[in-house]
Motif scaffolding. Structure first.
Motif, PDB file in Angstrom:
ATOM      1  N   LEU A 217       0.833  -1.209   0.000  1.00 24.05           N
ATOM      2  CA  LEU A 217       0.000   0.000   0.000  1.00 24.05           C
ATOM      3  C   LEU A 217       0.864   1.255   0.000  1.00 24.05           C
ATOM      4  CD1 LEU A 217      -2.961   1.289   0.615  1.00 24.05           C
ATOM      5  CD2 LEU A 217      -2.121   1.363   2.955  1.00 24.05           C
ATOM      6  N   ILE A 218       1.851   1.299   0.888  1.00 25.99           N
ATOM      7  CA  ILE A 218       2.701   2.477   1.007  1.00 25.99           C
ATOM      8  C   ILE A 218       3.531   2.673  -0.257  1.00 25.99           C
ATOM      9  CG2 ILE A 218       4.675   3.452   2.266  1.00 25.99           C
ATOM     10  CD1 ILE A 218       3.473   2.020   4.789  1.00 25.99           C
ATOM     11  N   GLY A 219       4.058   1.574  -0.793  1.00 29.06           N
ATOM     12  CA  GLY A 219       4.813   1.680  -2.038  1.00 29.06           C
ATOM     13  C   GLY A 219       3.959   2.195  -3.183  1.00 29.06           C
ATOM     14  N   ASP A 220       2.714   1.699  -3.252  1.00 24.83           N
ATOM     15  CA  ASP A 220       1.797   2.185  -4.290  1.00 24.83           C
ATOM     16  C   ASP A 220       1.527   3.675  -4.130  1.00 24.83           C
ATOM     17  OD1 ASP A 220       1.602  -0.312  -5.370  1.00 24.83           O
ATOM     18  OD2 ASP A 220      -0.413  -0.751  -4.604  1.00 24.83           O
ATOM     19  N   ILE A 221       1.259   4.094  -2.884  1.00 34.67           N
ATOM     20  CA  ILE A 221       0.964   5.513  -2.627  1.00 34.67           C
ATOM     21  C   ILE A 221       2.141   6.386  -3.044  1.00 34.67           C
ATOM     22  CG2 ILE A 221       0.686   7.225  -0.790  1.00 34.67           C
ATOM     23  CD1 ILE A 221      -1.897   5.918  -1.278  1.00 34.67           C
TER      24      ILE A 221
ATOM     25  N   GLY B   9       5.390  14.649 -10.365  1.00 33.92           N
ATOM     26  CA  GLY B   9       6.601  14.766 -11.165  1.00 33.92           C
ATOM     27  C   GLY B   9       7.872  14.687 -10.352  1.00 33.92           C
ATOM     28  N   TYR B  10       7.755  14.317  -9.072  1.00 29.99           N
ATOM     29  CA  TYR B  10       8.959  14.164  -8.241  1.00 29.99           C
ATOM     30  C   TYR B  10       9.495  12.741  -8.345  1.00 29.99           C
ATOM     31  CZ  TYR B  10       8.164  18.765  -6.173  1.00 29.99           C
ATOM     32  OH  TYR B  10       8.013  20.119  -5.988  1.00 29.99           O
ATOM     33  N   ASP B  11      10.704  12.544  -7.814  1.00 29.74           N
ATOM     34  CA  ASP B  11      11.382  11.255  -7.946  1.00 29.74           C
ATOM     35  C   ASP B  11      11.206  10.354  -6.732  1.00 29.74           C
ATOM     36  OD1 ASP B  11      12.687  11.865 -10.520  1.00 29.74           O
ATOM     37  OD2 ASP B  11      13.771  13.371  -9.343  1.00 29.74           O
ATOM     38  N   ALA B  12      10.913  10.933  -5.578  1.00 25.54           N
ATOM     39  CA  ALA B  12      10.776  10.133  -4.360  1.00 25.54           C
ATOM     40  C   ALA B  12       9.772  10.809  -3.434  1.00 25.54           C
ATOM     41  CB  ALA B  12      12.123   9.973  -3.661  1.00 25.54           C
ATOM     42  N   THR B  13       9.150  10.001  -2.576  1.00 27.00           N
ATOM     43  CA  THR B  13       8.121  10.504  -1.668  1.00 27.00           C
ATOM     44  C   THR B  13       8.282   9.855  -0.303  1.00 27.00           C
ATOM     45  OG1 THR B  13       6.551  10.767  -3.489  1.00 27.00           O
ATOM     46  CG2 THR B  13       5.628  10.727  -1.284  1.00 27.00           C
ATOM     47  N   SER B  14       7.968  10.604   0.738  1.00 26.23           N
ATOM     48  CA  SER B  14       7.874  10.064   2.097  1.00 26.23           C
ATOM     49  C   SER B  14       6.494  10.361   2.645  1.00 26.23           C
ATOM     50  CB  SER B  14       8.919  10.697   3.022  1.00 26.23           C
ATOM     51  OG  SER B  14       8.658  10.353   4.383  1.00 26.23           O
ATOM     52  N   VAL B  15       5.846   9.343   3.217  1.00 29.01           N
ATOM     53  CA  VAL B  15       4.517   9.532   3.806  1.00 29.01           C
ATOM     54  C   VAL B  15       4.590   9.653   5.326  1.00 29.01           C
ATOM     55  CG1 VAL B  15       3.385   8.310   1.919  1.00 29.01           C
ATOM     56  CG2 VAL B  15       4.059   7.042   3.974  1.00 29.01           C
TER      57      VAL B  15
ATOM     58  N   LEU C 279      -2.800   4.110   8.624  1.00 30.25           N
ATOM     59  CA  LEU C 279      -4.127   3.562   8.372  1.00 30.25           C
ATOM     60  C   LEU C 279      -4.909   4.387   7.359  1.00 30.25           C
ATOM     61  CD1 LEU C 279      -6.490   1.651   8.924  1.00 30.25           C
ATOM     62  CD2 LEU C 279      -7.046   3.036  10.935  1.00 30.25           C
ATOM     63  N   ILE C 280      -4.823   5.717   7.470  1.00 30.81           N
ATOM     64  CA  ILE C 280      -5.658   6.530   6.584  1.00 30.81           C
ATOM     65  C   ILE C 280      -5.061   6.684   5.186  1.00 30.81           C
ATOM     66  CG2 ILE C 280      -6.911   7.779   8.365  1.00 30.81           C
ATOM     67  CD1 ILE C 280      -4.957   9.987   8.202  1.00 30.81           C
ATOM     68  N   LEU C 281      -3.900   6.094   4.954  1.00 28.95           N
ATOM     69  CA  LEU C 281      -3.394   6.028   3.588  1.00 28.95           C
ATOM     70  C   LEU C 281      -4.301   5.173   2.716  1.00 28.95           C
ATOM     71  CD1 LEU C 281       0.447   5.566   4.194  1.00 28.95           C
ATOM     72  CD2 LEU C 281      -0.720   7.640   3.449  1.00 28.95           C
ATOM     73  N   THR C 282      -5.058   4.260   3.355  1.00 27.87           N
ATOM     74  CA  THR C 282      -5.972   3.417   2.578  1.00 27.87           C
ATOM     75  C   THR C 282      -6.996   4.277   1.842  1.00 27.87           C
ATOM     76  OG1 THR C 282      -7.437   3.137   4.499  1.00 27.87           O
ATOM     77  CG2 THR C 282      -5.717   1.483   4.177  1.00 27.87           C
ATOM     78  N   ILE C 283      -7.382   5.413   2.434  1.00 25.03           N
ATOM     79  CA  ILE C 283      -8.384   6.284   1.807  1.00 25.03           C
ATOM     80  C   ILE C 283      -7.841   6.865   0.512  1.00 25.03           C
ATOM     81  CG2 ILE C 283      -9.850   8.313   2.148  1.00 25.03           C
ATOM     82  CD1 ILE C 283      -9.513   7.862   5.193  1.00 25.03           C
ATOM     83  N   THR C 284      -6.627   7.388   0.588  1.00 25.60           N
ATOM     84  CA  THR C 284      -6.016   7.969  -0.607  1.00 25.60           C
ATOM     85  C   THR C 284      -5.763   6.912  -1.669  1.00 25.60           C
ATOM     86  OG1 THR C 284      -5.010   9.809   0.589  1.00 25.60           O
ATOM     87  CG2 THR C 284      -3.957   9.149  -1.459  1.00 25.60           C
ATOM     88  N   TRP C 285      -5.334   5.722  -1.253  1.00 24.07           N
ATOM     89  CA  TRP C 285      -5.112   4.631  -2.211  1.00 24.07           C
ATOM     90  C   TRP C 285      -6.408   4.323  -2.944  1.00 24.07           C
ATOM     91  CZ3 TRP C 285      -6.719  -0.179  -3.624  1.00 24.07           C
ATOM     92  CH2 TRP C 285      -5.832  -0.991  -4.349  1.00 24.07           C
ATOM     93  N   MET C 286      -7.505   4.194  -2.194  1.00 25.40           N
ATOM     94  CA  MET C 286      -8.803   3.907  -2.805  1.00 25.40           C
ATOM     95  C   MET C 286      -9.216   5.033  -3.754  1.00 25.40           C
ATOM     96  SD  MET C 286     -10.066   0.956  -1.672  1.00 25.40           S
ATOM     97  CE  MET C 286     -11.858   0.993  -1.591  1.00 25.40           C
ATOM     98  N   TYR C 287      -9.013   6.285  -3.313  1.00 26.33           N
ATOM     99  CA  TYR C 287      -9.406   7.442  -4.123  1.00 26.33           C
ATOM    100  C   TYR C 287      -8.677   7.446  -5.463  1.00 26.33           C
ATOM    101  CZ  TYR C 287      -9.568  12.364  -5.605  1.00 26.33           C
ATOM    102  OH  TYR C 287      -9.712  13.516  -6.324  1.00 26.33           O
TER     103      TYR C 287
END
Length: 634
Positions: free
Chosen positions: A215-219, A228-234, A426-434
């Motif tokens: 999930l986190i990798g997908d997000i 357009g960025y190369d890397a992300t941290s949640v 946990l709430i990353l699931t919302i953004t993934w679904m969206y």
């Protein structure tokens, strides 16, 4: 109150929603129930410790509540515990940490002991825990709230009573400019309730969290594609933390190159209001850049500021589209000027809802952006969190993303900005679904609708209110600023009067007096249907007509529907009505139908300035706490 370069704190997303849930929990159980839960936890913990001690293990001594340590072969014990469905903490190779909570029962304790190859003597149920040496003898949770609601029925009705007092998205549009209050669809929210996500501990072993890792990798990949960025941290728990983490990445980047003196952060007047505080928190000095008459960054002033601080320039923080509600046509030039001077470009993601699928900050000059998932990507916004404020960065800043000692990338230069490795995972699931349900085409269409809605409002209300800023093409971005100062100048009607009168019409007010004092900043988002947008425009037009009544002298400037708003049900049903306008106009303005779901404000006009300067505490006086302390010591 955010005062740009004078701001010293940035707590934009407090964990208020979680605090409210905890408060309801305390109310439902009450002081007696909480004490009972605590006694049960302590009893189980003491029983487990005593059984291990009697079996020859070295354990933590002294009184305890729920946690103790055991000296043992940590690898062997933890392996056996996992087979029994129990996770224990490995402190080091010969020390195991154990914590008991209210979800544990006697069978869990028997299984725990089994992991240590201990067969209990005497049942848990018959064990009597010794008296607590630090037991509390004073009252707590003495307010009536903590004693009234002991059944689900009572609690449900009380929560509904509170909800009825609010203007939330389930009742009407909340047109807060720069805050992006949009729909949190039920389908997006569903996964939050799934135990496979909600029951995972933040520090659960990696082999138990493969789903979360995916999930986190997908997000992270999705957000990189959007920006357009190369890397992300949640990891950051809020937009405010994201700003802090992004600026820390910039600061560490400069330091890694030997540029230890680059501590100047340029912030235009059109930037998001939280930016200056974040810069201050990172030890940077804020220098404000002016805007021109059209609300754009004044490039000439920017060049002067860059020249003045060239050797010390660390970054510029810009918001695109700007908080003035326009796409600045020379944003690439702004980025190039800063880069040429050795600085980095921070693009605030507060207004990303106007860019997804249309423009990428990482592609037109940004080095880092924070993304408010509670705005653009649909996690709950109202109630103050929990939030997630991921940051996207260019490849050169990737080594300086937040790290955590529990992550495989431990040792990152920036360090952790949240207690948990992946923040409010946990709430990353919302953004993934969206994002998955919307797809690339859906996200782009949402952005177009958000921009269209804002321009529709600007056009429809432009006959009554001046739209303060527009882009070079005569259009606004995803929000617009209405200049209401002329109403005050001509008839004494303030922006606060308009905001409070909107309550009578059944609307939450737009953002008031930011970024320009005496104005309203309106953002409809893509979530609102045309009927609701028209209803809002009708309300604003009705307010303008009420202003014209004051201007013409047909109602007094100090006794009219605007300056007296909002009108409560009690106020309009009193035996005596002494105002020069009717009760019907007060309660049902502009032909608002009595058959509609009328919102009644629970309170009348509040003096905001007085309230800001005179704190009024509804809790017991401080003297009572002093008396309790003295009583406890005695």
């Amino acid at each position: 109150h955010i005062r740009r370069e004078k701001a010293t704190s940035n707590i934009c997303t407090a964990q208020a929603l979680l605090a409210m849930i905890a408060t309801f929990y305390a109310s439902y159980h009450g002081p007696q129930g909480l004490a009972g839960i605590a006694r049960n936890i302590r009893t189980l913990a003491l029983y487990a410790r005593e059984q291990l001690k009697n079996a020859g293990y070295e354990v933590t001594t002294g009184d305890l509540f729920d946690t103790f340590t055991v000296t043992a072969n940590a690898t062997d014990v933890i392996t056996r515990a996992v087979e029994l469905g129990i996770n224990l903490r490995k402190i080091d190779s010969h020390t195991v940490g154990i914590s008991i909570d209210e979800t544990c029962d006697p069978q869990d304790i028997i299984n725990l002991l089994s992991a240590f190859s201990v067969a209990p003597t005497g049942s848990v149920e018959s064990y009597i825990a010794p008296e607590l040496t630090l037991a509390r003898h004073t009252d707590y949770l003495s307010q009536a709230f903590f004693h009234r609601y002991r059944t689900e029925t009572q609690m449900m009705r009380y929560m509904q009573t509170l909800a009825d007092r609010d203007i939330a998205l389930n009742r009407a549009m909340i047109p807060l400019g720069s805050c992006t209050m949009k729909l949190n669809a039920a389908a997006e929210m569903a996964a939050v309730t799934w135990s496979c996500f909600s029951d995972i501990h933040p520090f659960a072993p990696a082999d138990q969290t493969a789903g979360y890792a995916k999930l986190i990798g997908d997000i992270e990949s999705m957000l990189c594609a959007c920006t357009g960025y190369d890397a992300t941290s949640v990891q950051p728990n809020a937009g405010s933390q994201g700003e802090y983490a992004g600026l820390l990445a910039i600061k560490r980047y400069h330091e890694s190159r030997g540029d230890h003196d680059r501590n100047i952060c340029l912030i235009p007047q059109s930037a998001h209001g939280t930016n200056p505080a974040s810069a201050q928190m990172c030890g940077m000095k804020v220098v404000v850049v002016a805007c021109d008459n059209d609300g754009n960054i004044d490039v000439a002033d920017l060049e002067v500021k860059i020249s003045t601080h060239a050797d010390a320039l660390g970054a510029i923080m810009i918001t695109y589209p700007s908080t003035h509600g326009v796409f600045e046509s020379h944003v690439r030039k702004v980025c190039k000027l800063v880069h040429d001077a050795g600085g980095q470009v921070y693009i605030d993601g507060a207004n990303l809802n106007a860019m997804v699928g249309v423009a990428q900050p990482g592609a037109f000059g940004g080095d880092v952006s924070h993304l408010n998932l509670h705005k653009t990507f649909c996690i709950p916004h109202g109630g103050g969190g929990p939030g997630v404020g991921p940051i996207g960065v260019g490849a050169h800043l990737a080594p300086f993303l937040p790290g955590h000692r529990e992550m495989s990338e431990a040792g990152n230069a920036t360090g952790a900005v949240s207690a948990a490795p992946w923040g409010s995972a946990l709430i990353l699931t919302i953004t993934w679904m969206y994002i998955r349900m919307m797809g690339a085409d859906g996200l782009r269409e949402a952005t177009r609708h958000a921009i269209l809605s804002a321009n529709y409002i600007a056009s429809k209300l432009g006959n009554h209110y001046q739209v303060l800023y527009k882009g070079d093409n005569g259009y606004v971005a995803h929000e617009c600023i209405l200049d209401t100062r002329v109403l005050k100048d001509k008839a004494g009607i303030t922006v606060e009067d308009i905001a409070k009168r909107l309550i009578d019409y059944g609307f939450h007010a737009p953002t008031m007096s930011f970024p320009v004092a005496g104005t309203l900043m309106i953002e409809p988002t893509e979530s609102e249907p045309l009927r609701e947008i028209d209803r809002f425009c009708d309300a604003m037009s009705g307010i303008y007509r009420e202003y014209e009544e004051v201007l013409a002298g047909r109602v007094p400037a100090d006794d009219n529907p605007l300056c007296n708003a909002p009108h409560t049900a009690r106020a309009v049903t009193r035996d005596v009505w002494e105002h020069p306008y009717s009760r019907e106009q007060a309660a049902f303005p502009a032909n608002l139908s009595a058959d509609e779901n009328k919102y009644w404000s629970p309170v009348g006009r509040v003096d905001n300035v007085y309230g800001d300067k005179h704190l009024i505490c509804t809790c017991p006086p401080l003297e009572s706490y002093l008396e309790d302390t003295e009583s406890s010591v005695g």
